[in-house]
Write an enzyme that holds these catalytic residues in place. Structure first.
Site, PDB file in Angstrom:
ATOM      1  N   GLN A 102      -1.417  -9.017  -6.689  1.00 29.57           N
ATOM      2  CA  GLN A 102      -0.579  -7.830  -6.451  1.00 29.57           C
ATOM      3  C   GLN A 102       0.385  -8.059  -5.295  1.00 29.57           C
ATOM      4  O   GLN A 102       1.377  -7.356  -5.146  1.00 29.57           O
ATOM      5  CB  GLN A 102      -1.464  -6.611  -6.149  1.00 29.57           C
ATOM      6  N   ARG A 126      -5.872  -0.177   0.059  1.00 31.72           N
ATOM      7  CA  ARG A 126      -6.708   0.370   1.150  1.00 31.72           C
ATOM      8  C   ARG A 126      -7.076   1.815   0.830  1.00 31.72           C
ATOM      9  O   ARG A 126      -7.490   2.090  -0.282  1.00 31.72           O
ATOM     10  CB  ARG A 126      -5.998   0.280   2.508  1.00 31.72           C
ATOM     11  N   ASP A 149       0.820  -1.225   0.000  1.00 32.77           N
ATOM     12  CA  ASP A 149       0.000   0.000   0.000  1.00 32.77           C
ATOM     13  C   ASP A 149       0.851   1.271   0.000  1.00 32.77           C
ATOM     14  O   ASP A 149       0.360   2.336  -0.337  1.00 32.77           O
ATOM     15  CB  ASP A 149      -0.925   0.024   1.232  1.00 32.77           C
TER      16      ASP A 149
END
Ligand code: F6P
Length: 359
Positions: free
Chosen positions: A268, A185, A141
């Site tokens: 991913q 996120r 992230d």
């Protein structure tokens, strides 16, 4: 002779095995003993603690590039910092962790985690009072303050880019668009970087407001009748519910734009670790071992302007945006986001990529 532990917590990503292998190698050269704690904090919740003594043969260098964690990352339903808060068992959980770490007689613990794990380690630092706590930031992230890169991010960008590259070819054959939903996120770094790499026609990220009508117009005015629209999983569209990619896809369909959605999901987080991630993992491992030698504690390794060094966890907590978990209000994490002066935003804009209403 020192005794050190290493554990991987939170979601997995590529590069974890490189860190484990490099820590083991560097520690072995120093004649230290290395314990790999299995399944994150789960391994400290059993008696005796679930650990493996690591040596150079257990994770050969040729396997260090593989995704996932050789030590595992924990079971979703087990008692951990988050579920302990939810179940009102924080005191008992912390006591158990302290007991297990004391039994292992560790001089230092290397925690490889994301912003959740590192924020929680700081909040519950009493558990680690008898040892040196060194954190290494990892996450696809890229939402950890103070570091220019986290382990796993570069591989995730490569994975998402390769996924979109494949879709682009079938998109062209069928004169249609693919709305690809990325992970991340509430942080748009993964979508932004892969979007620029792939040459997406639009990138929607949570940090920048977008106008869906402007997006539709933008797609209608493209020189091609195919392409990629990357939608970060954290975006929302007022008055709509469901997966972000589905919401955008419905709007495009209503405007007569042929499209399909695609969800690369956990691919991913997989993929052979890129050279950039392996180098970063190696540098962080080396820095963490050096920090132990220097007697540091409550620190995190960071990459800043090309230099790798440690920062204190106090700095980490103060540098980020403190976010309360909507489901667990007592749980606070220190987060980083795509900043408005991120140069990639300008690059995307200059290349005619719709990036929202930022200008
Ligand atoms: O934080 C890493 C991440 O992969 C996010 O990008 C994603 O939203 C989430 O974890 C997925 O979690 P899970 O593996 O529990 O589905």
């Amino acid at each position: 002779m020192k005794r050190i532990g290493i554990m991987t917590t939170g979601g997995d990503c590529s590069g974890l095995n490189t860190v484990i292998q490099r820590i083991t190698r560097g520690a072995t050269l120093r004649k230290w003993i290395v314990y790999g704690i299995l399944d994150g904090t789960d391994g400290l919740c059993v008696t005796p603690p679930a650990v493996v003594k690591l040596n150079d043969l257990m994770l050969p260098i040729e396997n260090a590039r593989l995704a996932g964690s050789f030590l595992h990352n924990g079971h979703a339903n087990a008692l951990n910092f988050e579920t302990a808060i939810e179940r009102g068992k924080t005191a008992a959980f912390n006591k158990q962790l302290y007991k297990s770490l004391s039994e292992l007689k560790l001089d230092a613990l290397i925690l490889v985690g994301g912003n959740g794990s590192i924020s929680l380690a700081w909040a519950n630092r009493e558990i680690y009072r008898d040892l040196q706590l060194i954190c290494i930031p990892k996450t696809i992230d890229m939402d950890i303050p103070l570091t220019d890169k986290t382990i796993g991010f570069d591989t995730a960008v490569q994975q998402l880019t390769s996924y979109c590259d494949q879709l682009m070819l079938t998109a062209r054959s069928h004169h249609r668009w693919f709305v690809v939903q990325s992970m991340g996120r509430d942080c748009g770094n993964l979508a932004l970087n892969a979007g620029v790499a792939v040459g997406a026609s639009a990138i929607l990220i949570p940090e920048i407001k977008f106008d869906v009508n402007a997006l539709v117009e933008h797609i209608k005015n493209q020189p091609t009748d195919y392409g990629i629209i990357i939608v970060s999983e954290g975006i929302s569209l007022r008055g709509h519910s469901g997966k972000p990619a589905d919401m955008i896809s419905r709007k495009l369909t209503a405007a007569g734009i042929m499209n399909r959605t695609a969800f690369p999901e956990h691919t991913q987080r997989a993929g052979d670790t890129t050279a950039t991630d392996r180098i970063l993992a190696t540098r962080f491992a080396d820095c963490a071992l050096g920090a132990i030698e220097n007697g540091e504690t409550n620190v995190m390794t960071v990459l800043s302007d090309g230099d790798v060094h440690t920062v204190s966890l106090t700095e980490f907590v103060n540098a980020g945006e403190i976010v309360h978990d909507p489901k667990i209000p007592d749980l606070m994490t220190s987060n980083a986001y795509v900043s408005p002066d991120n140069p990639l935003l300008d690059v995307a804009y200059d290349m005619g990529i719709y990036i929202g209403e930022q200008k």
